[in-house]
Design an enzyme around this catalytic site. Structure first.
Site, PDB file in Angstrom:
ATOM      1  N   GLU A 109       5.175  -6.246  -7.375  1.00  0.00           N
ATOM      2  CA  GLU A 109       5.716  -7.308  -6.525  1.00  0.00           C
ATOM      3  C   GLU A 109       6.413  -8.360  -7.391  1.00  0.00           C
ATOM      4  OE1 GLU A 109       4.009 -10.371  -3.087  1.00  0.00           O
ATOM      5  OE2 GLU A 109       2.685  -9.712  -4.709  1.00  0.00           O
ATOM      6  N   LYS A 155       8.246  -8.987   3.333  1.00  0.00           N
ATOM      7  CA  LYS A 155       6.791  -9.077   3.415  1.00  0.00           C
ATOM      8  C   LYS A 155       6.365  -9.793   4.699  1.00  0.00           C
ATOM      9  CE  LYS A 155       2.904 -10.687   0.535  1.00  0.00           C
ATOM     10  NZ  LYS A 155       2.598 -11.423  -0.725  1.00  0.00           N
ATOM     11  N   CYS A 168       1.707  -6.198  -1.278  1.00  0.00           N
ATOM     12  CA  CYS A 168       0.529  -6.956  -1.681  1.00  0.00           C
ATOM     13  C   CYS A 168      -0.445  -7.291  -0.544  1.00  0.00           C
ATOM     14  CB  CYS A 168       0.966  -8.212  -2.431  1.00  0.00           C
ATOM     15  SG  CYS A 168      -0.334  -8.892  -3.507  1.00  0.00           S
TER      16      CYS A 168
END
Length: 252
Positions: free
Chosen positions: A39, A108, A142
């Site tokens: 990430e 995200k 994540c």
């Protein structure tokens, strides 16, 4: 499909240095179909992206991903902090298919509120499944790992593997280890998770990048230092396991 995990020590806000490291690691592991970076691999986890995130159309990290994927005739996956023309910042996970000349992205969805990521970044609202090399790949980032409903099958077996990139600190490493296996088990899929090592201003990272098979077995796991690891994902094995033990037919 041969996948290489690139577990890097990200140098804070030094995109040029991080690009050189990624280029070297790919050159030393030539011949893979897909390379996966962590990430925000070009900057570090910049929860305050002003003066660190670059405009998308001039982003050196994205431009390198596109060029390298074309040169190596592979795909490259990893997230980058970008500043869009509409003024928003996104933690944007790019999947660059150098064979087809296509670039896909996933913003995200679950921003890390505990680390104040939500104060500066705008979340995405759509899942991304990429078709590549005969595989359907769900792209995650994540903190998404903690939310099983976001990665859960809805109408059927929509994807074959999860590709997740992370800056996951050592203080919560056990959660990383357990959840990567859990997401593979509950969705009867492969999972490739790439974390970083090293330090930023707030956290210490010890890697543990991992490949998990359809049964939840850890095929391979990186250690606590800079490391590359290549694994073969077996489509026939995946389909056999799903047909032999039809757990997903009984899903809610």
């Amino acid at each position: 499909m041969k996948v290489t995990l690139l577990q890097t020590d990200i140098q804070w806000a030094q995109a040029d240095k991080n690009i050189l490291d990624a280029e070297r690691m790919i050159a030393e592991n030539a011949g893979s179909d897909l390379y996966v970076l962590p990430e925000m691999w070009s900057t570090g986890f910049a929860t305050e992206p002003h003066h660190i995130a670059h405009e998308e159309n001039t982003n050196a990290a994205l431009q390198w991903m596109q060029d390298a994927a074309r040169r190596h005739q592979c795909a490259i996956s990893g997230s980058v902090a970008v500043h869009l023309a509409d003024g928003t910042f996104r933690n944007r996970h790019y999947f660059v298919d150098g064979r087809a000349g296509q670039t896909y992205f996933y913003d995200k969805h679950h921003l890390f509120t505990y680390g104040h990521e939500d104060e500066h970044f705008t979340p995405g609202n759509d899942r991304l499944i990429v078709n590549y090399d005969g595989w359907r790949l769900l792209i995650l980032t994540c903190y998404d790992l903690r939310f099983p409903c976001w990665s859960r099958y809805t109408t059927g077996r929509e994807y074959d593997a999860i590709i997740i990139v992370a800056n996951w600190p050592d203080s919560r490493q056990e959660a990383w280890n357990v959840l990567t296996q859990a997401r593979a088990i509950e969705n009867q899929c492969y999972l490739v998770g790439v974390n970083r090592v090293g330090d930023d201003a707030k956290c210490h990272y010890i890697g543990g990048s991992v490949a998990v098979d359809v049964t939840g077995h850890v095929v391979a796991r990186c250690g606590t230092d800079v490391e590359t690891m290549s694994v073969e994902l077996d489509k026939e094995e995946l389909e056999y396991r799903r047909s032999k033990f039809c757990v997903l037919d009984d899903r809610d």
